[in-house]
Structures are given as structure tokens and as C-alpha cells.
Design an enzyme around this catalytic site. Structure first.
Site, PDB file in Angstrom:
ATOM      1  N   ALA A  66       3.547  38.094  16.476  1.00 35.79           N
ATOM      2  CA  ALA A  66       4.205  36.877  15.990  1.00 35.79           C
ATOM      3  C   ALA A  66       3.880  35.724  16.934  1.00 35.79           C
ATOM      4  O   ALA A  66       3.653  35.921  18.116  1.00 35.79           O
ATOM      5  CB  ALA A  66       5.705  37.098  15.940  1.00 35.79           C
ATOM      6  N   GLY A 109       3.404  42.302  15.510  1.00 36.20           N
ATOM      7  CA  GLY A 109       2.983  42.120  14.121  1.00 36.20           C
ATOM      8  C   GLY A 109       1.504  42.410  13.925  1.00 36.20           C
ATOM      9  O   GLY A 109       1.087  42.805  12.827  1.00 36.20           O
ATOM     10  N   GLU A 112       1.352  46.008  13.468  1.00 36.21           N
ATOM     11  CA  GLU A 112       1.983  46.333  12.179  1.00 36.21           C
ATOM     12  C   GLU A 112       1.033  46.044  11.014  1.00 36.21           C
ATOM     13  O   GLU A 112       0.998  46.786  10.040  1.00 36.21           O
ATOM     14  CB  GLU A 112       3.291  45.544  12.019  1.00 36.21           C
ATOM     15  CG  GLU A 112       4.355  46.008  13.003  1.00 36.21           C
ATOM     16  CD  GLU A 112       5.640  45.227  12.857  1.00 36.21           C
ATOM     17  OE1 GLU A 112       5.633  44.021  13.184  1.00 36.21           O
ATOM     18  OE2 GLU A 112       6.636  45.795  12.408  1.00 36.21           O
ATOM     19  N   GLU A 134       8.237  44.281  20.708  1.00 35.55           N
ATOM     20  CA  GLU A 134       9.362  43.449  20.241  1.00 35.55           C
ATOM     21  C   GLU A 134      10.656  43.718  21.004  1.00 35.55           C
ATOM     22  O   GLU A 134      11.392  42.794  21.352  1.00 35.55           O
ATOM     23  CB  GLU A 134       9.612  43.684  18.746  1.00 35.55           C
ATOM     24  CG  GLU A 134       8.616  43.020  17.819  1.00 35.55           C
ATOM     25  CD  GLU A 134       7.345  43.834  17.590  1.00 35.55           C
ATOM     26  OE1 GLU A 134       7.095  44.813  18.337  1.00 35.55           O
ATOM     27  OE2 GLU A 134       6.607  43.492  16.656  1.00 35.55           O
ATOM     28  N   ASP A 336       0.058  35.750  63.604  1.00 26.65           N
ATOM     29  CA  ASP A 336       1.257  36.366  64.189  1.00 26.65           C
ATOM     30  C   ASP A 336       1.160  36.241  65.707  1.00 26.65           C
ATOM     31  O   ASP A 336       0.224  35.626  66.219  1.00 26.65           O
ATOM     32  CB  ASP A 336       1.419  37.826  63.716  1.00 26.65           C
ATOM     33  CG  ASP A 336       2.885  38.249  63.688  1.00 26.65           C
ATOM     34  OD1 ASP A 336       3.525  38.253  64.764  1.00 26.65           O
ATOM     35  OD2 ASP A 336       3.415  38.563  62.600  1.00 26.65           O
ATOM     36  N   VAL A 393       8.245  33.619  59.555  1.00 28.57           N
ATOM     37  CA  VAL A 393       8.644  34.319  60.786  1.00 28.57           C
ATOM     38  C   VAL A 393      10.103  34.737  60.646  1.00 28.57           C
ATOM     39  O   VAL A 393      10.726  34.528  59.605  1.00 28.57           O
ATOM     40  CB  VAL A 393       8.426  33.434  62.036  1.00 28.57           C
ATOM     41  CG1 VAL A 393       6.951  33.091  62.191  1.00 28.57           C
ATOM     42  CG2 VAL A 393       9.271  32.170  61.975  1.00 28.57           C
TER      43      VAL A 393
HETATM   44  P1  NAD Z   1       9.608  40.469  59.413  1.00 28.54           P
HETATM   45  O1  NAD Z   1      10.510  40.744  60.549  1.00 28.54           O
HETATM   46  O2  NAD Z   1       9.044  41.610  58.659  1.00 28.54           O
HETATM   47  O3  NAD Z   1       8.375  39.573  59.877  1.00 28.54           O
HETATM   48  C1  NAD Z   1       8.462  38.463  60.710  1.00 28.54           C
HETATM   49  C2  NAD Z   1       7.128  38.334  61.408  1.00 28.54           C
HETATM   50  O4  NAD Z   1       7.086  37.079  62.128  1.00 28.54           O
HETATM   51  C3  NAD Z   1       6.865  39.421  62.438  1.00 28.54           C
HETATM   52  O5  NAD Z   1       5.628  40.019  62.169  1.00 28.54           O
HETATM   53  C4  NAD Z   1       6.837  38.652  63.747  1.00 28.54           C
HETATM   54  O6  NAD Z   1       5.941  39.216  64.699  1.00 28.54           O
HETATM   55  C5  NAD Z   1       6.355  37.296  63.297  1.00 28.54           C
HETATM   56  N1  NAD Z   1       6.625  36.248  64.264  1.00 28.54           N
HETATM   57  C6  NAD Z   1       7.697  36.061  65.054  1.00 28.54           C
HETATM   58  N2  NAD Z   1       7.511  35.000  65.864  1.00 28.54           N
HETATM   59  C7  NAD Z   1       6.300  34.485  65.577  1.00 28.54           C
HETATM   60  C8  NAD Z   1       5.543  33.410  66.083  1.00 28.54           C
HETATM   61  N3  NAD Z   1       6.012  32.632  67.047  1.00 28.54           N
HETATM   62  N4  NAD Z   1       4.326  33.178  65.567  1.00 28.54           N
HETATM   63  C9  NAD Z   1       3.843  33.964  64.595  1.00 28.54           C
HETATM   64  N5  NAD Z   1       4.513  35.003  64.089  1.00 28.54           N
HETATM   65  C10 NAD Z   1       5.728  35.276  64.574  1.00 28.54           C
HETATM   66  O7  NAD Z   1      10.433  39.514  58.464  1.00 28.54           O
HETATM   67  P2  NAD Z   1      10.287  39.295  56.887  1.00 28.54           P
HETATM   68  O8  NAD Z   1      11.191  40.220  56.175  1.00 28.54           O
HETATM   69  O9  NAD Z   1       8.865  39.259  56.544  1.00 28.54           O
HETATM   70  O10 NAD Z   1      10.932  37.842  56.710  1.00 28.54           O
HETATM   71  C11 NAD Z   1      10.256  36.678  57.102  1.00 28.54           C
HETATM   72  C12 NAD Z   1      10.968  35.474  56.543  1.00 28.54           C
HETATM   73  O11 NAD Z   1      11.019  35.584  55.123  1.00 28.54           O
HETATM   74  C13 NAD Z   1      12.399  35.299  56.983  1.00 28.54           C
HETATM   75  O12 NAD Z   1      12.687  33.930  57.103  1.00 28.54           O
HETATM   76  C14 NAD Z   1      13.183  35.907  55.849  1.00 28.54           C
HETATM   77  O13 NAD Z   1      14.488  35.384  55.751  1.00 28.54           O
HETATM   78  C15 NAD Z   1      12.357  35.474  54.679  1.00 28.54           C
HETATM   79  N6  NAD Z   1      12.511  36.286  53.470  1.00 28.54           N
HETATM   80  C16 NAD Z   1      12.666  37.618  53.533  1.00 28.54           C
HETATM   81  C17 NAD Z   1      12.810  38.351  52.380  1.00 28.54           C
HETATM   82  C18 NAD Z   1      12.946  39.840  52.438  1.00 28.54           C
HETATM   83  O14 NAD Z   1      13.325  40.447  51.432  1.00 28.54           O
HETATM   84  N7  NAD Z   1      12.663  40.478  53.557  1.00 28.54           N
HETATM   85  C19 NAD Z   1      12.763  37.708  51.136  1.00 28.54           C
HETATM   86  C20 NAD Z   1      12.564  36.336  51.092  1.00 28.54           C
HETATM   87  C21 NAD Z   1      12.443  35.628  52.264  1.00 28.54           C
END
Ligand code: NAD
Length: 708
Positions: A66, A109, A112, A134, A336, A393
């Protein structure tokens, strides 16, 4: 005719090519449907035509079903779409044999129509996908699918296809008998003609006297088994929230017991009944039309997607973002604290690529090219030429401020920085930027490569151009963007939080945890609130509460359940990641509720509340928070609010999203229900003034869009 051409050869075989002008894919639009009666009459009355081959002029396939644009308008206006079922039946009883050549997609569809032909040939190609999806948008196949499929394969094999809507590949379609023959790609028309010349039977098998339903009728032993199983599975999966699959089941049960013409009438009745439900309206709108509108975005913005994007932080999120970028051809600098840490992030992409190469979904060369697009490094100098920087981070304001300064030192103050923070207000994070107009929130969901929503957060000073750039970036990743204004928890985390919090409130009333989580699942949420707390991590929930407390100061109103969460963390029960939280996670066995929880929470009340009341609290609390977000200007477009809710935190899809849910209840009735809940449970259920005003005027969230 605009959409069909007929060429009749010397053998009297008419090749009918379905080819909608100006489109890459054929759909059964209102215009196409309007031409079908003429087409069928011509095929019937032209004496030179002895048999018919139906094929497509599109490389993409036969027909995607559809036209959901037309269907969406129909769903909005509640006017049922034109009846295809009778037209397809006329093709089936044409008196001349009809074969169909299937080279790519034949869905809904489209399938179908193919099922109404007497013979189906499909290309043995990965492009071929046959299915009746659907049900996934709340509808029922209404052009014979519920009647012909079970008559072809038997009820037991047809029901999963009808109830789950997953498409078949050619090998499975052949094994099930949905197609009669597989041939190499581009040879389907020749094979269809061969069948016409050699057999060319113009009578469908269910129109013959000796027809027997494969697997037996519902009241035979085998037939009954299929319905008992399907009914139980359906109930377990949907808790009665979805009318479409229930009606499909009834329709098959009733329809296969009568001749096909009566079966088709039964189907039409159920189709119309399903079409008129608020669930169908909400699901077609949000899961299809609104999502499509958001995916296309504002084309007038004319902003090109970035070619090179740096990702700072190669943790769980950064690694997923880097992979998703490289997959879409974006050059990626993954930074990182050490090269080893950055490489560890890149390992995530290596793992996914290796898996796809092993399964034959990706060539080795394409896999290697994807990985070459990710430069893993600890050297900030490498991001000097990036068009955009995404920061992922640790969730820490001071660290995020420092990253912003370091990025601007190498990439210049004009660089656009997107923070992937899940909770920290963007306006505050932008304070470290020399150009806060270039700072934006780009909130991905975990796991990044599977979750297709991106929440773009406009800080107090973020410019519209920066928002447009972030949106173009999300679209380049193939994600659905929603744009929201800054607020604690933005839109998705804020509303999602209320689901967990309401579950925790129930816990503090002594309601048994199993009842709370079951009630949550019964609302159509993917998991209960307590198991979700474990998944998100109990310590994270405690940390977010702590941050909110320090940000709000005296205005913060703590809740009694916070003490329970803190106790859990102190006991080492931080959630699923450590194998202990509200649940225990024994190795090799399903998780089970932790018995010790009973000592931390009040005893159960003498009479337990009705599960319907618990469900209402869990859904209304979230919907109300979405309404507050609209009231406070956090989110403006109801479509974004609904799509974001379903895609972002799994808000009960059958509702079409929280605002569709309020509209379906009716704003006035919803406000009255919330007022009652506020009396019983506190002011967290008090409706916001804007919603009250809408209720007083009898307006809904979609009133303006529906009128447009
Ligand atoms: P994580 O702890 O897995 O990763 C963070 C990374 O940042 C690490 O590898 C660390 O070594 C690196 N880091 C720290 N200092 C640094 C620097 N000075 N320079 C470069 N790298 C550096 O965390 P994550 O779960 O990946 O979360 C990261 C961000 O994403 C946070 O702000 C979190 O709130 C957000 N977030 C997380 C989720 C989730 O479900 N985990 C979802 C959405 C958003």
C-alpha cells in the site's frame, strides 16, 4: 493506463509490466488501484490474450505494498482505503492463467497481488523479500493475505508470517510453498511464460472441488494445535494491547472454514474494524508517516553532512559512534587518553566488520576500507581538520569543559562540538566554549549501531545553523533525528526516568516487585521498571539523583526510594553489569528477583491494587511528562515526541507514542484521570496548565497537524 503496460506476444501471452512513473518503487497508490478495474477487464475481454505474466518495471522489485502516504491520509480521516480484495479476486477468477515474476520486494498488498495469481516465480536473489508486514504498523492484510496464505501453506506455517510480519527470503518462500519456483535473477519472466505454455492452469487450488486445507481445518487435531499455540504466543508477546494480530488470528480461524469468497468478506470486515482502532491510527502515523517525515528532515536547510568527524572518548558510546560513522563513509578520528584505549574502541568496529564479512554481508575489501576510515589516536593534533567533533567522554562536567577547551585549541574556536551527554544540560557544558552558538547536544542511544534515534539538543545559545549541521550529521548516519530544547534529562531521558521512578514509588507502597515488573510489561513497555533499573545500573540512577540534588539545591525534592537504591549500591548490587541488583543473575539460568529486597521495602498492603490501576500509573506518568515537555517548550513537534518515545525508550508502540496516547484517550478524559491519580498519589500526576487548556477547548496534540 499510466502505471501498467500490456504487450501480447504471438503465443497470446500478455506481459503486464507494473511501473509507476517517477518512483523508484511500485506501491498500490490510489492512482494505481483506480487503474486495476480497466486492466483486469482488458485482460479478460481481449480475445488474443490466452495467459498473463505480471512483472515489474522496477529494479527494486515488484511492489512494496500500500502507499502509506495515501493510507496515512485515510487513517487520519478514518476513511477506509479502496477495497483491493474484490479486485484481486477478479484477477484470480479471470478464466485465464496468470503467473507473476518476482525479482525484488513483494510486500504487503504487493505480495497479496502475487498470491492472487495462479503461479509465482521468484528470482533466487538476496534482493527478493516476500512478506506481509501490515501487523507491524497496526494493520491487517486486507487484500486476501489472511485467506490465501493459510490456504497455500496451512495455518501453522502462515500464522507466524501474518502475526510477526517478518519477510521471507526466496529459499524459505519456496520451502513454505509461498512461491512455486525459483530461477536465477532476470529469468523469472521466461520461467513464468514457460509455465503458461506447459501447464497454464487458470483455477486457484482453493477453487477446486478436491481442495483440502494443508494441515487440517481448525476443528481437526492438527489444526486446533496451531491456534492454541499461536494464541498463547500472541498473548505472551502483546498482552492484548494490539488489535491487529488478534483480528488476524480470528480472521484466519473463521475464514479458512468457509469458501474463499466468504473468507474474503470476513477478512474485509476485520480489516475495517482494525483500521478504525486508535492503535492503527497511532501506529501508522508514528511508526511510518512521522518517522519518514523526520528521516527526510528539512530539505530546505541544504546543509551538507560532514566528511570528517572526530570522536573524543573511545568507550562504549564513542566506539559505537565511530563504527556507525565509518559504515556510512565518514572519515573518523577516534581519540582517547592513550593510543591503546583508542585502539580498544576501534576493536568494536573490527569485531562487527569481522562478523559481517564471515556472514557474507560485507566483502573483505569493503570491510578493510571501513576500518581504514577510523584513525585511532591519543593525539589531539589529528583532529585539526575535522568538520565536527563529537564528545563522548565520562559524564563529568569538569572533564567535558576541559575537552571543549582542548578541541578548540587545535581545531579553532569555530569548530562545531556535539556532546553525547545523556543528562548534563547543554547550556552549562557550552560555558567552556568560546563560541557557545557552535555547541550542541548530540545524544545517541546504546547500542549506537542498533538504536536509530538521535536526540539533538539546542542549548540556550546554540545557533540554528549548528542545529541544522547536527541534524544533517544524524541523517548521514541513517538515524532519525529529533530536535529538543535544553532541559535536565532533555526529552527522552527525562520521560523515560518517570517510568522507572513510578515503579520505585510502587515498591515503596509495598507492591510486590514481580507485580510491578509484570504490570510494566503488560503496558507494552519492553521491560518492567525494576529490571530496567538493573539494566541502566542502580549506581547510575543514584548518581543522577545526586547531580540533580546538587544542581537544584533546596528545590530538590528527594523521594523515599532513593534510600533503597543507595542501600543496594552499598550492598554491591549495582545492577546487571555486576550480576546483582533488584535481580540475581545466576550463570546459565534466567534472572530472578533478589529475595533480600523484602527486607529493604515496606510489607505488602492487605489488598493489592488492581493491575489495571498499576498499568495506568506507569503509562500516564510518562505521557504526562511528555506533555510537560511540550508545555515547557522542551519539544514542540508532537511527531518528534511520539517517534522519539517509541524509538528512544521503547514507549508502548501500540499507543503511537505518549501524545497519541493522550489524544486517543481524549485530552479532557486524560486530565480528569490524572487529577484523580494526583489525589491518590501526589502532585507528580498534576497536569500542566497547557494541557488543561487544551482539554478545556477539546483540542488534542494532533489537531493542528490533522487539520493541515
Ligand atoms: P565509557 O566509560 O564507556 O567511555 C568513556 C571514554 O572516555 C573512556 O574510554 C575514557 O578513557 C575516555 N576518556 C576519558 N577522559 C578522556 C580524555 N581526556 N580524552 C579522551 N578520552 C577520554 O562511557 P560511555 O558509556 O561510552 O559514555 C560516554 C558518554 O556518553 C557519557 O557522557 C554518557 O553519559 C553518554 N551516554 C551514555 C549512554 C550509555 O548508555 N552508556 C547513552 C547515551 C549517552
Amino acid at each position: 493506463m499510466q502505471n501498467f503496460t500490456i504487450e501480447t506476444d504471438a503465443d497470446g501471452i500478455a506481459l503486464v509490466t507494473f511501473d509507476v512513473p517517477g518512483r523508484s518503487m511500485n506501491t498500490l497508490s490510489d492512482a494505481v488501484i483506480a487503474e486495476l478495474p480497466d486492466l483486469i477487464e482488458t485482460l479478460k475481454n481481449d480475445g488474443a490474450i490466452k495467459g498473463v505474466v505480471l512483472c515489474s518495471g522496477k529494479a527494486s522489485g515488484f511492489c512494496a505494498g500500500a502507499d502509506l502516504g495515501d493510507l496515512g491520509r485515510a487513517a487520519g480521516s478514518r476513511i477506509a482505503p479502496p477495497p483491493l480484495s474484490a479486485l484481486f479476486r477478479r484477477l484470480e477468477v479471470l478464466g485465464k492463467p496468470v503467473a507473476v515474476a518476482l525479482e525484488g520486494l513483494a510486500l504487503g498488498g504487493g505480495l497479496e497481488l502475487a498470491l492472487s495469481c495462479h503461479y509465482r516465480v521468484a528470482a533466487d536473489s538476496p534482493k527478493v523479500r516476500l512478506g506481509l508486514p501490515e501487523v507491524t504498523v497496526g494493520l491487517l492484510p486486507g487484500a486476501g493475505g489472511t485467506q490465501r496464505l493459510p490456504r497455500l501453506t496451512g495455518v501453522a506455517k502462515a500464522l507466524p508470517l501474518l502475526l510477526e510480519g517478518r519477510p521471507l527470503d526466496p529459499a524459505k518462500a519456496l520451502a513454505l510453498g509461498v512461491v512455486d519456483e525459483l530461477v536465477p535473477a532476470d529469468e523469472t519472466v521466461a520461467a513464468a511464460k514457460r509455465w503458461l505454455r506447459e501447464k497454464g492452469d487458470p483455477v486457484a487450488r482453493w477453487d477446486r472441488k478436491d481442495y483440502r486445507l494443508p494441515g487440517g481445518l481448525p476443528y481437526s487435531a492438527g489444526g486446533m494445535q496451531a491456534f492454541i499455540m499461536a494464541n498463547a504466543t500472541l498473548r505472551k508477546r502483546t498482552f492484548g494491547n494490539y488489535p491487529a494480530p488478534e483480528n488476524i488470528l480470528k480472521c484466519v480461524f473463521e475464514g479458512v472454514q468457509v469458501p474463499i469468497d466468504a473468507g474474503l468478506k470476513i477478512e474485509t470486515n476485520y480489516f475495517l474494524n482494525t483500521f478504525a482502532t486508535p492503535q492503527a491510527k497511532g501506529m501508522v502515523r508514528s511508526l511510518f508517516l512521522s518517522k519518514q517525515a523526520l528521516d527526510k528532515g528539512d530539505r530546505s536547510a541544504k546543509i551538507v553532512a560532514p566528511a570528517s568527524v572526530a570522536v573524543i572518548g573511545a568507550g562504549m558510546m564513542g566506539a559505537g559512534i565511530a563504527y556507525s560513522q565509518a559504515l556510512k563513509g565518514i572519515n573518523t578520528i577516534l581519540v582517547d587518553v592513550s593510543e591503546a584505549a583508542a585502539e580498544k574502541g576501534k576493536d568494536y568496529a573490527r569485531k562487527l566488520v569481522a562478523g559481517d564479512v564471515a556472514k557474507g554481508r560485507l566483502s573483505e575489501a569493503a570491510g578493510a576500507a571501513l576500518l581504514d576510515r577510523i584513525i585511532a589516536t591519543a593525539d589531539y593534533a589529528k583532529l585539526a581538520d575535522a568538520d565536527l567533533v563529537v564528545e563522548a567522554v565520562f559524564e563529568d562536567v569538569a572533564l567535558k569543559h576541559e575537552i571543549t577547551r582542548r578541541v578548540q585549541a587545535v581545531a579553532g574556536p569555530g569548530i562545531i562540538i556535539g556532546s553525547n551527554t545523556s543528562t548534563l544540560p547543554i547550556t552549562g557544558l557550552a560555558q567552556a566554549s568560546e563560541r557557545p552558538e557552535n555547541f550542541v547536544g548530540i545524544h545517541f542511544f546504546s547500542p549506537v549501531d542498533k538504536m536509530h534515534l538521535v536526540e539533538i539538543i539546542r542549548g540556550a545559545k546554540t545557533s540554528e545553523e549548528t542545529v541544522a549541521r547536527a541534524t544533517a550529521y544524524a541523517m548521514a548516519l541513517g538515524k532519525t533525528p529529533i530536535v529538543v530544547n535544553d532541559s535536565r534529562g532533555f526529552y527522552t531521558s527525562r520521560c523515560f526516568g518517570t517510568y522507572i521512578y513510578e515503579g520505585l514509588e510502587m515498591l515503596m507502597e509495598g507492591i510486590p516487585p514481580a507485580l510491578i515488573d509484570n504490570a510494566g510489561r503488560m503496558t507494552g513497555m519492553p521491560r518492567g521498571p525494576l529490571e530496567l533499573t538493573d539494566d541502566v545500573a542502580v549506581d547510575l540512577t543514584v548518581r543522577i539523583a545526586g547531580q540533580t540534588r546538587s544542581a537544584l539545591g533546596d528545590a530538590y525534592q528527594g523521594r523515599p526510594y532513593e534510600a533503597v537504591l543507595e542501600k543496594l549500591v552499598a550492598l554491591g548490587r549495582s545492577g546487571r553489569k555486576v550480576g546483582a541488583g533488584f535481580y540475581d543473575y545466576p550463570a546459565g539460568a534466567p534472572k530472578r528477583l533478589w529475595r533480600g529486597l523484602a527486607d529493604l521495602v515496606p510489607a505488602a498492603p492487605a489488598t493489592l491494587p488492581d493491575v489495571a490501576a498499576l498499568k495506568q500509573r506507569l503509562l500516564h506518568r510518562q505521557a504526562l511528562e511528555a506533555a510537560r515537555c511540550v508545555d515547557e517548550g522542551v519539544i514542540a513537534d508532537p511527531r518528534a515526541a511520539d517517534v522519539g518515545a517509541i524509538m528512544g525508550w521503547g514507549f508502548a508502540p501500540w499507543t503511537g507514542g505518549p501524545l497519541s496516547c493522550i489524544d486517543a484517550i481524549g485530552t479532557a478524559a486524560f486530565v480528569a484521570q490524572c487529577d484523580r491519580l494526583a489525589e491518590q498519589h501526589g502532585e507528580r500526576f498534576t497536569p500542566p496548565p497547557g494541557l488543561r487548556a487544551m482539554a478545556a477547548d477539546g483540542r488534542g496534540y494532533y489537531a493542528a497537524l490533522d487539520a493541515a
